[in-house]
Every structure is written in C-alpha cells, then in structure tokens.
Motif scaffolding. Sequence first.
Motif, PDB file in Angstrom:
ATOM      1  N   ALA A   3       0.807  -1.217   0.000  1.00 18.43           N
ATOM      2  CA  ALA A   3       0.000   0.000   0.000  1.00 18.43           C
ATOM      3  C   ALA A   3       0.845   1.275   0.000  1.00 18.43           C
ATOM      4  N   ARG A   4       2.128   1.155   0.335  1.00 19.66           N
ATOM      5  CA  ARG A   4       3.009   2.325   0.406  1.00 19.66           C
ATOM      6  C   ARG A   4       4.001   2.362  -0.759  1.00 19.66           C
ATOM      7  N   ALA A   5       3.669   1.654  -1.852  1.00 24.21           N
ATOM      8  CA  ALA A   5       4.617   1.559  -2.962  1.00 24.21           C
ATOM      9  C   ALA A   5       3.922   1.635  -4.308  1.00 24.21           C
ATOM     10  N   THR A   6       4.679   2.139  -5.287  1.00 24.57           N
ATOM     11  CA  THR A   6       4.272   2.152  -6.687  1.00 24.57           C
ATOM     12  C   THR A   6       5.414   1.509  -7.464  1.00 24.57           C
ATOM     13  N   VAL A   7       5.092   0.544  -8.324  1.00 17.37           N
ATOM     14  CA  VAL A   7       6.119  -0.128  -9.114  1.00 17.37           C
ATOM     15  C   VAL A   7       5.846   0.132 -10.589  1.00 17.37           C
ATOM     16  N   LEU A   8       6.819   0.718 -11.268  1.00 18.01           N
ATOM     17  CA  LEU A   8       6.698   1.053 -12.685  1.00 18.01           C
ATOM     18  C   LEU A   8       7.722   0.278 -13.492  1.00 18.01           C
ATOM     19  N   ARG A   9       7.313  -0.084 -14.707  1.00 16.93           N
ATOM     20  CA  ARG A   9       8.246  -0.750 -15.608  1.00 16.93           C
ATOM     21  C   ARG A   9       8.633   0.233 -16.694  1.00 16.93           C
ATOM     22  N   GLY A  10       9.937   0.371 -16.906  1.00 12.97           N
ATOM     23  CA  GLY A  10      10.404   1.273 -17.948  1.00 12.97           C
ATOM     24  C   GLY A  10      11.915   1.321 -17.990  1.00 12.97           C
ATOM     25  N   ARG A  11      12.426   1.752 -19.111  1.00 12.80           N
ATOM     26  CA  ARG A  11      13.872   1.862 -19.319  1.00 12.80           C
ATOM     27  C   ARG A  11      14.323   3.302 -19.090  1.00 12.80           C
ATOM     28  N   LEU A  12      15.460   3.424 -18.469  1.00 12.34           N
ATOM     29  CA  LEU A  12      16.052   4.737 -18.239  1.00 12.34           C
ATOM     30  C   LEU A  12      16.990   5.088 -19.379  1.00 12.34           C
ATOM     31  N   PRO A  13      17.125   6.344 -19.740  1.00 12.39           N
ATOM     32  CA  PRO A  13      16.567   7.524 -19.090  1.00 12.39           C
ATOM     33  C   PRO A  13      15.151   7.896 -19.535  1.00 12.39           C
ATOM     34  N   ALA A  14      14.625   7.306 -20.611  1.00 14.30           N
ATOM     35  CA  ALA A  14      13.325   7.709 -21.164  1.00 14.30           C
ATOM     36  C   ALA A  14      12.194   7.651 -20.133  1.00 14.30           C
ATOM     37  N   ALA A  15      12.185   6.654 -19.260  1.00 14.77           N
ATOM     38  CA  ALA A  15      11.086   6.471 -18.311  1.00 14.77           C
ATOM     39  C   ALA A  15      11.005   7.570 -17.259  1.00 14.77           C
ATOM     40  N   LEU A  16      12.053   8.369 -17.097  1.00 11.33           N
ATOM     41  CA  LEU A  16      12.003   9.460 -16.118  1.00 11.33           C
ATOM     42  C   LEU A  16      10.910  10.467 -16.443  1.00 11.33           C
ATOM     43  N   ASP A  17      10.537  10.575 -17.712  1.00  6.38           N
ATOM     44  CA  ASP A  17       9.490  11.505 -18.119  1.00  6.38           C
ATOM     45  C   ASP A  17       8.139  11.166 -17.485  1.00  6.38           C
ATOM     46  N   ARG A  18       7.955   9.909 -17.073  1.00  4.34           N
ATOM     47  CA  ARG A  18       6.678   9.471 -16.482  1.00  4.34           C
ATOM     48  C   ARG A  18       6.644   9.661 -14.962  1.00  4.34           C
ATOM     49  N   ILE A  19       7.735  10.129 -14.387  1.00  3.95           N
ATOM     50  CA  ILE A  19       7.828  10.202 -12.931  1.00  3.95           C
ATOM     51  C   ILE A  19       7.711  11.647 -12.470  1.00  3.95           C
ATOM     52  N   GLU A  20       6.860  11.843 -11.450  1.00  7.70           N
ATOM     53  CA  GLU A  20       6.690  13.172 -10.870  1.00  7.70           C
ATOM     54  C   GLU A  20       7.211  13.170  -9.453  1.00  7.70           C
ATOM     55  N   GLY A  21       8.038  14.153  -9.153  1.00  6.86           N
ATOM     56  CA  GLY A  21       8.582  14.298  -7.811  1.00  6.86           C
ATOM     57  C   GLY A  21       7.703  15.222  -6.999  1.00  6.86           C
ATOM     58  N   PRO A  22       8.235  15.779  -5.956  1.00 10.82           N
ATOM     59  CA  PRO A  22       9.623  15.613  -5.554  1.00 10.82           C
ATOM     60  C   PRO A  22       9.808  14.391  -4.660  1.00 10.82           C
ATOM     61  N   PRO A  73      26.073   3.269 -20.083  1.00  9.51           N
ATOM     62  CA  PRO A  73      26.563   4.536 -20.621  1.00  9.51           C
ATOM     63  C   PRO A  73      25.640   5.725 -20.330  1.00  9.51           C
ATOM     64  N   ALA A  74      24.395   5.480 -19.937  1.00  9.71           N
ATOM     65  CA  ALA A  74      23.430   6.561 -19.702  1.00  9.71           C
ATOM     66  C   ALA A  74      23.381   7.016 -18.244  1.00  9.71           C
ATOM     67  N   LYS A  75      24.193   6.438 -17.363  1.00 11.43           N
ATOM     68  CA  LYS A  75      24.052   6.743 -15.934  1.00 11.43           C
ATOM     69  C   LYS A  75      24.247   8.224 -15.604  1.00 11.43           C
ATOM     70  N   GLU A  76      25.177   8.902 -16.275  1.00 11.71           N
ATOM     71  CA  GLU A  76      25.374  10.325 -15.981  1.00 11.71           C
ATOM     72  C   GLU A  76      24.236  11.171 -16.546  1.00 11.71           C
ATOM     73  N   GLU A  77      23.679  10.769 -17.683  1.00 13.85           N
ATOM     74  CA  GLU A  77      22.511  11.459 -18.241  1.00 13.85           C
ATOM     75  C   GLU A  77      21.328  11.352 -17.279  1.00 13.85           C
ATOM     76  N   VAL A  78      21.147  10.167 -16.692  1.00 13.00           N
ATOM     77  CA  VAL A  78      20.073   9.972 -15.716  1.00 13.00           C
ATOM     78  C   VAL A  78      20.328  10.843 -14.487  1.00 13.00           C
ATOM     79  N   LEU A  79      21.549  10.846 -13.984  1.00 11.98           N
ATOM     80  CA  LEU A  79      21.890  11.630 -12.797  1.00 11.98           C
ATOM     81  C   LEU A  79      21.548  13.105 -12.986  1.00 11.98           C
ATOM     82  N   VAL A  80      21.901  13.668 -14.126  1.00  9.45           N
ATOM     83  CA  VAL A  80      21.631  15.087 -14.413  1.00  9.45           C
ATOM     84  C   VAL A  80      20.128  15.370 -14.393  1.00  9.45           C
ATOM     85  N   GLN A  81      19.321  14.430 -14.870  1.00 11.22           N
ATOM     86  CA  GLN A  81      17.871  14.636 -14.912  1.00 11.22           C
ATOM     87  C   GLN A  81      17.208  14.562 -13.535  1.00 11.22           C
ATOM     88  N   LEU A  82      17.916  14.061 -12.539  1.00 11.48           N
ATOM     89  CA  LEU A  82      17.318  13.882 -11.217  1.00 11.48           C
ATOM     90  C   LEU A  82      17.166  15.187 -10.449  1.00 11.48           C
TER      91      LEU A  82
END
Length: 186
Positions: free
Chosen positions: A96-115, A128-137
């Motif tokens: 009840a305290r979790a949401t599980v999403l399936r998706g590939r990074l970095p593209a799937a970050l567009d579906r996530i709303e923070g903060p 190779p995309a780990k730094e691109e993902v980090l910048v988007q966080l």
Amino acid sequence: MAGRVLRIAGGTARGVPLVEPRGVRLRPTSGLVREAIFNILGSAVAGARVLDLYAGTGALGIEALSRGASHATFLEGEAGCVEAILQSLARAGFSARATVLRGRLPAALDRIEGPFDLIFMDPPYDDPAKEEVLVQLDRLLAPGGRIVFEHGSRYNPPVRPEGLQLLDRRAYGDTAVAFYGHLEGE
C-alpha cells in the motif's frame, strides 16, 4: 549468490527475505553496503518519499520502507524484476506504500513526478546513460533531499552534475556510493 538469501537488513521488516527474479543477471546491493547507506542517511529516511531507480530486487526502496519511509516508487525495466519487487512488497506488508513502474532509463524518467526526498540509483556499472540519468534527477529531488548513487569503486562520479553537487563518497571494496544534493543556493 547461490545459497545466500537477500534479506531486509533493518527496520520493521528486518529479516524478511526478498524475492529474487530467475533468469535475470543482477548485482544486488550487499547487506553491508545497504547497512552503511542507511547508517549515513540516518533520520532522513523517516517519512521520506523515495524513488528507487534501476530497482532490480527493490532492496534499497524496500529497506527504506522498512526504516520508516512514507512511500517508495520503484522503476525497473525487466518484467521478472517488477514481479519480484511486487512479491517482496507483499511479503513485507508494504504494497500500500509503494508504486512499481516498468520502464527503461533515461526515457522512463518523463513518467515520474517528484519531488522525492531520497533517490536511489544503482545502475549497471557499465551503463553509458548513468550520468545522463543523474543530471535529470535535479528536477525530481526535493529541497534538502539526497541522491544515493551506487557505482564501481574505480569510476569517478561527476562532482557537479547540473544543479547538483557531490556531498560525500564512500568505497566498500569494488562498490562505491556517492551522495548528491542540490547546489548550495538553489
């Protein structure tokens, strides 16, 4: 990891075994490194909104829930891992305290709303995309929040990726963990 069962290391669900997906090559965060991460984070976990990227078994996010996080969102690309995370959440009583999403990074970050107060990022060491993902966080991190970026100890993480700054880095054998926050004044 034959013969060793991955378990929640602390909190209300301490000792609960996690479901490990079959046929997927993973490098789950060791109990020693998980314990060190949560000792460093300390009281920042209580009540936190957590994002677990490259979730794998979900060990980091489930550990955070066990230690008092209010909610965790898991993002994982492999269907077998998503199913294993769902089973582990049910086993620990945290569905009840979790949401599980399936998706590939970095593209799937567009579906996530923070903060998010805490963002765990444990990519494959050769991603190779780990730094691109980090910048988007930066856009997903709450003021005063922390990003916990697990990586190989021979890799030098960026010190000031866009909007963020490296606050601390610890090495544990072949594994290292970098802690990021927003740049001062932002």
